[in-house]
Design an enzyme around this catalytic site. Structure first.
Site, PDB file in Angstrom:
ATOM      1  N   GLU A   4      -1.149  -5.806  -6.995  1.00 34.26           N
ATOM      2  CA  GLU A   4      -1.673  -7.147  -6.755  1.00 34.26           C
ATOM      3  C   GLU A   4      -0.780  -8.243  -7.355  1.00 34.26           C
ATOM      4  O   GLU A   4      -0.995  -9.417  -7.075  1.00 34.26           O
ATOM      5  CB  GLU A   4      -3.091  -7.271  -7.317  1.00 34.26           C
ATOM      6  CG  GLU A   4      -4.085  -6.391  -6.579  1.00 34.26           C
ATOM      7  CD  GLU A   4      -5.497  -6.495  -7.138  1.00 34.26           C
ATOM      8  OE1 GLU A   4      -5.660  -6.946  -8.297  1.00 34.26           O
ATOM      9  OE2 GLU A   4      -6.431  -6.128  -6.410  1.00 34.26           O
ATOM     10  N   ALA A  29     -10.548  -7.496  -0.730  1.00 33.79           N
ATOM     11  CA  ALA A  29     -11.427  -6.326  -0.754  1.00 33.79           C
ATOM     12  C   ALA A  29     -11.298  -5.616  -2.093  1.00 33.79           C
ATOM     13  O   ALA A  29     -10.326  -5.815  -2.816  1.00 33.79           O
ATOM     14  CB  ALA A  29     -11.062  -5.376   0.380  1.00 33.79           C
ATOM     15  N   GLU A  78     -14.240 -10.057  -5.844  1.00 34.08           N
ATOM     16  CA  GLU A  78     -12.961  -9.739  -5.209  1.00 34.08           C
ATOM     17  C   GLU A  78     -12.313 -10.966  -4.573  1.00 34.08           C
ATOM     18  O   GLU A  78     -11.096 -11.143  -4.651  1.00 34.08           O
ATOM     19  CB  GLU A  78     -13.134  -8.625  -4.173  1.00 34.08           C
ATOM     20  CG  GLU A  78     -13.422  -7.276  -4.781  1.00 34.08           C
ATOM     21  CD  GLU A  78     -12.296  -6.733  -5.661  1.00 34.08           C
ATOM     22  OE1 GLU A  78     -11.120  -7.140  -5.484  1.00 34.08           O
ATOM     23  OE2 GLU A  78     -12.594  -5.901  -6.529  1.00 34.08           O
ATOM     24  N   ARG A  98       0.858  -1.183   0.000  1.00 41.45           N
ATOM     25  CA  ARG A  98       0.000   0.000   0.000  1.00 41.45           C
ATOM     26  C   ARG A  98       0.894   1.234   0.000  1.00 41.45           C
ATOM     27  O   ARG A  98       1.520   1.568   1.005  1.00 41.45           O
ATOM     28  CB  ARG A  98      -0.934   0.001   1.217  1.00 41.45           C
ATOM     29  CG  ARG A  98      -1.938  -1.132   1.201  1.00 41.45           C
ATOM     30  CD  ARG A  98      -2.850  -1.019  -0.011  1.00 41.45           C
ATOM     31  NE  ARG A  98      -3.937  -1.986   0.044  1.00 41.45           N
ATOM     32  CZ  ARG A  98      -4.863  -2.085  -0.892  1.00 41.45           C
ATOM     33  NH1 ARG A  98      -4.823  -1.294  -1.957  1.00 41.45           N
ATOM     34  NH2 ARG A  98      -5.816  -2.978  -0.786  1.00 41.45           N
ATOM     35  N   GLU A 113      -8.635 -12.012  -6.041  1.00 39.77           N
ATOM     36  CA  GLU A 113      -7.445 -11.856  -5.208  1.00 39.77           C
ATOM     37  C   GLU A 113      -6.932 -13.159  -4.611  1.00 39.77           C
ATOM     38  O   GLU A 113      -5.774 -13.224  -4.202  1.00 39.77           O
ATOM     39  CB  GLU A 113      -7.710 -10.832  -4.098  1.00 39.77           C
ATOM     40  CG  GLU A 113      -7.919  -9.435  -4.674  1.00 39.77           C
ATOM     41  CD  GLU A 113      -8.065  -8.361  -3.625  1.00 39.77           C
ATOM     42  OE1 GLU A 113      -8.263  -8.685  -2.431  1.00 39.77           O
ATOM     43  OE2 GLU A 113      -7.977  -7.182  -3.999  1.00 39.77           O
TER      44      GLU A 113
END
Length: 189
Positions: free
Chosen positions: A145, A78, A95, A66, A99
């Protein structure tokens, strides 16, 4: 018991100060108890998060970079409510699959919260997913990701990590605490 209340205040002016890729910054003028107030905030489409729980009372966590906080955070799957016509539940299913490669047969709403009500209008709905199976996916992840790490973690350990500020993602914290409360799970020492 305290309960938040909706309010319908008259907005006399709304300007987009910054138009972003995902969210905008807006300035609104509104009437509040006889005063005209101006507030700037992030206008956000909203998001969903998923607490995926297996039969061993482990939850599925992801580790993702992040940039604003310059950290790899342990989070729950998320994503944004950014697909036209998609329900919150459909977004949560999407999601989880995107993910982690997992799908779930059992879904329920767990909890909902405002992330930063003094600075943005984002609301995140957290769903509980059970009866999971690894399906995989045939698309490539992009951006932050690409190097997601996926790990099953005992719920009690995740709760302990949240309570010791070792895991600071708000979606993970809210969801883990809500599920632990629901199941009567306490912190492992």
């Amino acid at each position: 018991m305290p309960k938040d209340q909706n309010a319908s205040l008259s907005v006399s002016r709304r300007d987009v100060v910054f138009n972003g890729k995902i969210w905008d910054v807006v300035s609104e003028t509104f009437d509040y108890q006889g005063q005209k107030l101006v507030r700037e905030f992030v206008a956000h489409p909203g998001a969903v998060a998923v607490i995926a729980l297996n039969e061993q009372q482990e939850i599925l966590l992801i580790k993702q970079y992040r940039h604003p906080v310059r950290e790899y955070l342990w989070e729950v799957p998320a994503g944004l409510l950014d697909m036209p016509g998609e329900s919150r539940l459909e977004a949560a299913k999407r999601e989880l699959l995107e993910e982690t490669g997992y799908i779930a047969n059992d879904w329920q709403e767990l909890i909902e919260f405002h992330t930063t009500p003094g600075g943005n209008d984002e609301t995140i709905s957290i769903f509980l997913a059970k009866d999971l199976r690894l399906q995989g996916h045939d698309f490539e992840l992009e951006g932050e990701e690409v190097d997601l790490e996926v790990r099953w973690v005992p719920l009690a350990d995740a709760l302990s990590s949240v309570m010791q500020s070792q895991m600071r993602s708000p979606s993970a914290g809210y969801g883990i605490m809500a599920l632990a409360h629901q199941l009567g799970v306490s912190i492992n020492d």
